[in-house]
Write an enzyme that holds these catalytic residues in place. Structure first.
Site, PDB file in Angstrom:
ATOM      1  N   ASP A 273       2.082   1.655   6.289  1.00 13.02           N
ATOM      2  CA  ASP A 273       1.077   2.691   6.532  1.00 13.02           C
ATOM      3  C   ASP A 273      -0.320   2.110   6.356  1.00 13.02           C
ATOM      4  O   ASP A 273      -0.838   2.038   5.246  1.00 13.02           O
ATOM      5  CB  ASP A 273       1.297   3.877   5.578  1.00 13.02           C
ATOM      6  CG  ASP A 273       0.297   5.002   5.832  1.00 13.02           C
ATOM      7  OD1 ASP A 273      -0.380   4.966   6.886  1.00 13.02           O
ATOM      8  OD2 ASP A 273       0.213   5.920   4.990  1.00 13.02           O
ATOM      9  N   LYS A 280      -7.009   2.959   6.230  1.00 13.32           N
ATOM     10  CA  LYS A 280      -7.190   2.953   4.775  1.00 13.32           C
ATOM     11  C   LYS A 280      -8.140   1.815   4.399  1.00 13.32           C
ATOM     12  O   LYS A 280      -8.064   0.742   4.988  1.00 13.32           O
ATOM     13  CB  LYS A 280      -5.848   2.711   4.073  1.00 13.32           C
ATOM     14  CG  LYS A 280      -4.892   3.868   4.080  1.00 13.32           C
ATOM     15  CD  LYS A 280      -3.611   3.514   3.327  1.00 13.32           C
ATOM     16  CE  LYS A 280      -2.536   4.571   3.507  1.00 13.32           C
ATOM     17  NZ  LYS A 280      -2.852   5.846   2.856  1.00 13.32           N
ATOM     18  N   ASP A 291       5.990   2.768   1.963  1.00 10.56           N
ATOM     19  CA  ASP A 291       5.927   4.105   2.556  1.00 10.56           C
ATOM     20  C   ASP A 291       7.218   4.510   3.283  1.00 10.56           C
ATOM     21  O   ASP A 291       7.273   5.565   3.905  1.00 10.56           O
ATOM     22  CB  ASP A 291       4.719   4.180   3.510  1.00 10.56           C
ATOM     23  CG  ASP A 291       4.049   5.536   3.491  1.00 10.56           C
ATOM     24  OD1 ASP A 291       4.287   6.306   2.542  1.00 10.56           O
ATOM     25  OD2 ASP A 291       3.297   5.830   4.446  1.00 10.56           O
ATOM     26  N   ASP A 350      -3.990   9.155   9.028  1.00  8.67           N
ATOM     27  CA  ASP A 350      -3.355   8.716   7.785  1.00  8.67           C
ATOM     28  C   ASP A 350      -2.430   9.804   7.213  1.00  8.67           C
ATOM     29  O   ASP A 350      -1.678   9.542   6.283  1.00  8.67           O
ATOM     30  CB  ASP A 350      -4.435   8.312   6.769  1.00  8.67           C
ATOM     31  CG  ASP A 350      -3.891   7.439   5.654  1.00  8.67           C
ATOM     32  OD1 ASP A 350      -2.733   6.976   5.777  1.00  8.67           O
ATOM     33  OD2 ASP A 350      -4.604   7.218   4.663  1.00  8.67           O
ATOM     34  N   ARG A 354       3.941  13.531   7.453  1.00  6.28           N
ATOM     35  CA  ARG A 354       4.340  14.899   7.813  1.00  6.28           C
ATOM     36  C   ARG A 354       4.688  15.007   9.294  1.00  6.28           C
ATOM     37  O   ARG A 354       5.471  15.869   9.684  1.00  6.28           O
ATOM     38  CB  ARG A 354       3.241  15.882   7.384  1.00  6.28           C
ATOM     39  CG  ARG A 354       1.924  15.679   8.072  1.00  6.28           C
ATOM     40  CD  ARG A 354       0.772  16.354   7.334  1.00  6.28           C
ATOM     41  NE  ARG A 354       0.387  15.633   6.120  1.00  6.28           N
ATOM     42  CZ  ARG A 354      -0.548  16.033   5.258  1.00  6.28           C
ATOM     43  NH1 ARG A 354      -1.195  17.158   5.470  1.00  6.28           N
ATOM     44  NH2 ARG A 354      -0.836  15.326   4.189  1.00  6.28           N
TER      45      ARG A 354
HETATM   46  N1  BES Z   1       1.588   7.163   2.422  1.00  4.11           N
HETATM   47  C1  BES Z   1       0.436   7.916   2.063  1.00  4.11           C
HETATM   48  C2  BES Z   1       0.542   8.523   0.664  1.00  4.11           C
HETATM   49  C3  BES Z   1       0.634   7.540  -0.454  1.00  4.11           C
HETATM   50  C4  BES Z   1      -0.510   7.101  -1.089  1.00  4.11           C
HETATM   51  C5  BES Z   1       1.866   7.074  -0.895  1.00  4.11           C
HETATM   52  C6  BES Z   1      -0.414   6.183  -2.114  1.00  4.11           C
HETATM   53  C7  BES Z   1       1.949   6.153  -1.924  1.00  4.11           C
HETATM   54  C8  BES Z   1       0.810   5.713  -2.533  1.00  4.11           C
HETATM   55  C9  BES Z   1       0.222   9.028   3.061  1.00  4.11           C
HETATM   56  O1  BES Z   1       0.616   8.749   4.368  1.00  4.11           O
HETATM   57  C10 BES Z   1      -1.232   9.322   3.121  1.00  4.11           C
HETATM   58  O2  BES Z   1      -1.966   8.472   3.528  1.00  4.11           O
HETATM   59  N2  BES Z   1      -1.603  10.534   2.743  1.00  4.11           N
HETATM   60  C11 BES Z   1      -2.970  10.946   2.759  1.00  4.11           C
HETATM   61  C12 BES Z   1      -3.033  12.303   3.394  1.00  4.11           C
HETATM   62  C13 BES Z   1      -4.435  12.775   3.667  1.00  4.11           C
HETATM   63  C14 BES Z   1      -5.068  11.936   4.751  1.00  4.11           C
HETATM   64  C15 BES Z   1      -4.375  14.228   4.088  1.00  4.11           C
HETATM   65  C16 BES Z   1      -3.454  10.999   1.321  1.00  4.11           C
HETATM   66  O3  BES Z   1      -2.693  11.400   0.434  1.00  4.11           O
HETATM   67  O4  BES Z   1      -4.586  10.570   1.081  1.00  4.11           O
HETATM   68 ZN    ZN Z   2       2.099   7.396   4.563  1.00  4.94          ZN
HETATM   69 MN    MN Z   3      -0.830   7.717   5.460  1.00  2.70          MN
END
Ligand code: BES
Ligand code: ZN
Ligand code: MN
Length: 506
Positions: A273, A280, A291, A350, A354
Site C-alpha cells: 500500500d 503516503k 497490508d 489511500d 474498503r
Molecule cells: N493500510 C492503511 C492503514 C494502515 C495504516 C495499516 C498503518 C497499518 C498501519 C490503509 O489503507 C490506509 O491508508 N488508511 C487510511 C484511510 C484514510 C485515507 C481515510 C488511514 O487510515 O489513514
Molecule cells: Zn491499506
Molecule cells: Mn491505504
C-alpha cells in the site's frame, strides 16, 4: 517448525540443552509453578531462593538461566516469569502459560532441544504451552545470507518435550495436534506478511494459496484481471489499476459433509500500500507490505479448519491488489462502479482497503453464508484508538460481536468491540456518486466500518476486524509475538469455525 512431544521423561534424565520451569511473582518473592517440583528437589528445595538471590522476581517476561543440578543430563535450567501468582487454588491462565512458553522458546533460539517442566494441569494447559512454544519459536530468515547457523538470526528451538504430558491421553494428544495445525498455518501467515512486496504480489499470493488449498483438499478458484473485468469487480480493479502486478480475487472453499453452518471469511490483501496517487509520505510506507495481513489470516484459518477437519463449511475470500501510483492508477475524483452496482467516488486513493473488501463482501454474500467476518489492516485511526496490540470489532449483530470478542480473548488475541454510529454515514455523501470512500476524519475506523456495511447483504450477520494495530509488530518481541508479521486474527477465526462446527453459533 519445532518438533513437539508429550514426554514422561524425568527432568533429570532428559538429554537436552535446557529444562524450563515457570516461576510466579509472589508477595514475598518468586514462587515456583507446578511442574517444577522434581527440579526443585534436585536443588534441595532451594530453587525459589536461588532464583531470588539471582535477582529474579517471577515477573512476566523475565528469563533467568542457571546451571542445572548435579546429575542432570541437561546443562541449564531456564526459569521464566509467569507474573502474579493466581488466586488461591486457581491454575495459571492459558494466556499466561502461552506467553511464558513463548518467552522461553525465544530465549532458547539456537538450541536443539528443551524440556518444559511447566504446569500441565489438563489438555487446556497442554494446548496453551504447545501453542506458546510453537509460536514463540519463529524466525523469518528467508532473506538472510548463508545457511543454518551462519544466517543472521539464530535458528528457532528445534525440539521441545512437554514433561509431564501424557503421550497416551487422547485429550493431550488432540491438544498438541490442534496446536501444531493452527500454529503451523499461523506461522505461514506471518511468513506471507514478512515476505517483501517485490516477491509477494497478488499473482504470487494467489499461487501460494492455490497450492496450499490443493494440498489440503480445499477447492480453489482464482479470478484474474480478465475475469474480474468480466465480472464487474470495479473496486478491486480500481485499486489494482496503477500496478504492474494485476489484482486477483481468490476463493477458497472448505466443505465438510456434515456441516450445518457456513462461514465466510474475507481478507484485505493489499500486497503493498503506497497510498496510490494519494501517496503516503516517507515514514508511512516502509512497512506497508503488511497490508495483506487480513488475507493472510483468512488463508491460514481456512487451511487450519481443513487440517482440523471441522464440521463446518468455510469459504475464504482473498481480495488481492497492489496499490501503486502510475499513469494508469485510479485518481482522486474517479468514480468506480462496484461489483454490487453501487458507485463510489474515490476521494483518497489511500482508502483502498474498503474498496477491495466491498467487492469481496458483496460476492461472499451471494452464497448467503450464516456469518461473514472480514479481517483488514484498514485504518490508522484504529491504531490511535486501541493501540498496537488490540484489534477493533465492528458488527451489524451485537451477539456476533460479543462472540468474536469472547473467542478472541480465549485465543489470546486482544480485541475490543467498537460501534458503528449511523450519524457518521452522511460524511460519505457526495453529489457525484452513491458514496465516497472517505468521510469525517474523527472516528475514521468506524467510518471505514460503515462503508463496508453498505456492501453486506441484508440479513447476514457480519463482523469486521480492523487489525491495523496488532498485525505487524515493529517493537521488540514479547511473549510469543515476534517482530514483524504476527498472524493476528488467525486463532480467533479458527475458534469461530470451531464454535460453528459445535453448533453453538446462533
Ligand atoms: N493500510 C492503511 C492503514 C494502515 C495504516 C495499516 C498503518 C497499518 C498501519 C490503509 O489503507 C490506509 O491508508 N488508511 C487510511 C484511510 C484514510 C485515507 C481515510 C488511514 O487510515 O489513514
Ligand atoms: Zn491499506
Ligand atoms: Mn491505504
Amino acid at each position: 517448525m519445532t518438533a513437539l512431544t508429550l514426554s514422561t521423561s524425568a527432568a533429570a534424565g532428559l538429554r537436552a540443552d535446557a529444562v524450563v520451569v515457570g516461576v510466579a511473582k509472589g508477595a514475598k518473592g518468586p514462587v515456583l509453578a507446578s511442574g517444577a517440583e522434581a527440579v526443585d528437589e534436585a536443588y534441595e528445595g532451594k530453587l525459589a531462593a536461588i532464583l531470588e538471590t539471582l535477582g529474579a522476581s517471577g515477573a512476566e517476561g523475565e528469563v533467568t538461566k542457571l546451571p542445572a543440578p548435579a546429575g542432570y543430563k541437561s546443562p541449564v535450567v531456564v526459569a521464566v516469569g509467569l507474573g502474579e501468582v493466581p488466586e488461591k487454588d486457581a491454575d495459571h491462565a492459558a494466556e499466561t502459560l502461552r506467553r511464558a512458553a513463548g518467552v522461553a522458546a525465544r530465549a532458547l533460539s539456537g538450541a536443539k532441544k528443551a524440556g518444559f517442566a511447566f504446569p500441565l494441569a489438563g489438555p487446556g494447559a497442554v494446548a496453551a504451552v504447545a501453542e506458546g512454544i510453537l509460536l514463540g519459536a519463529y524466525a523469518f530468515d528467508a532473506y538472510k545470507a548463508g545457511n543454518g547457523d551462519a544466517k543472521g538470526a539464530k535458528a528457532p528451538l528445534a525440539e521441545a518435550a512437554l514433561l509431564g504430558g501424557k503421550p497416551r491421553d487422547k485429550a493431550h494428544k488432540a491438544a498438541v495436534e490442534r496446536a501444531l495445525a493452527v500454529s503451523e498455518e499461523l506461522n505461514r501467515a506471518r511468513d506471507l506478511v514478512n515476505t517483501p512486496p517485490n516477491d509477494l504480489n497478488p499473482e504470487a499470493f494467489a499461487a501460494i494459496a492455490s497450492a496450499a488449498a490443493k494440498e489440503n483438499g480445499i477447492k480453489v478458484q482464482v479470478l484474474d484481471e480478465k475475469a474480474l473485468a468480466k465480472g464487474g469487480f470495479g473496486g478491486i480493479l480500481g485499486v489494482g489499476a496503477g500496478s504492474a502486478s494485476p489484482p486477483r480475487l481468490v476463493k477458497l472453499s472448505y466443505t465438510h459433509a456434515k456441516a450445518k453452518r457456513h462461514l465466510a471469511f474475507v481478507g484485505k490483501g493489499i500486497t503493498y500500500d503506497s497510498g496510490g496517487i494519494s501517496l503516503k509520505p516517507a515514514g508511512h510506507n516502509e512497512t506497508m507490505k503488511c497490508d495483506m495481513a487480513g488475507a493472510a489470516a483468512v488463508f491460514a484459518a481456512v487451511v487450519a479448519a481443513a487440517r482440523l477437519g471441522l464440521e463446518v463449511n468455510v469459504t475464504g475470500w482473498l481480495a488481492l491488489a497492489e496499490n501503486m501510483p502510475s499513469g494508469s492508477a485510479t485518481r482522486p475524483g474517479d468514480v468506480l462502479r462496484m461489483y454490487s452496482g453501487k458507485t463510489v467516488e474515490v476521494l483518497n486513493t489511500d482508502a483502498e482497503g474498503r474498496l477491495v473488501l466491498a467487492d469481496a463482501l458483496t460476492k461472499a454474500g451471494e452464497e448467503k453464508p450464516d456469518v461473514i467476518v472480514d479481517v483488514a489492516t484498514l485504518t490508522g485511526a484504529m491504531m490511535l484508538a486501541l493501540g498496537l496490540r488490540t484489534f477493533g470489532i465492528m458488527s451489524n449483530d451485537d451477539a456476533l460481536r460479543a462472540t468474536v470478542h469472547e473467542l478472541a480473548e480465549q485465543a489470546g488475541e486482544p480485541s475490543w468491540p467498537m460501534p458503528l454510529p449511523s450519524h457518521l454515514r452522511k460524511g460519505m455523501d457526495t453529489p457525484t456518486a452513491d458514496i465516497a470512500n472517505m468521510g469525517e476524519r474523527a472516528g475514521g475506523g468506524l467510518v471505514a466500518g460503515l462503508f463496508l456495511k453498505e456492501f453486506v447483504a441484508e440479513g447476514i450477520s457480519w463482523a469486521h476486524l480492523d487489525i491495523a494495530g496488532p498485525a505487524y509488530n515493529e517493537q521488540a518481541p514479547f511473549g510469543y509475538t515476534p517482530k514483524g508479521g504476527t498472524g493476528t486474527a488467525v486463532r480467533t477465526l479458527v475458534a469461530l469455525a470451531e464454535r460453528a462446527a459445535a453448533g453453538d453459533l446462533d
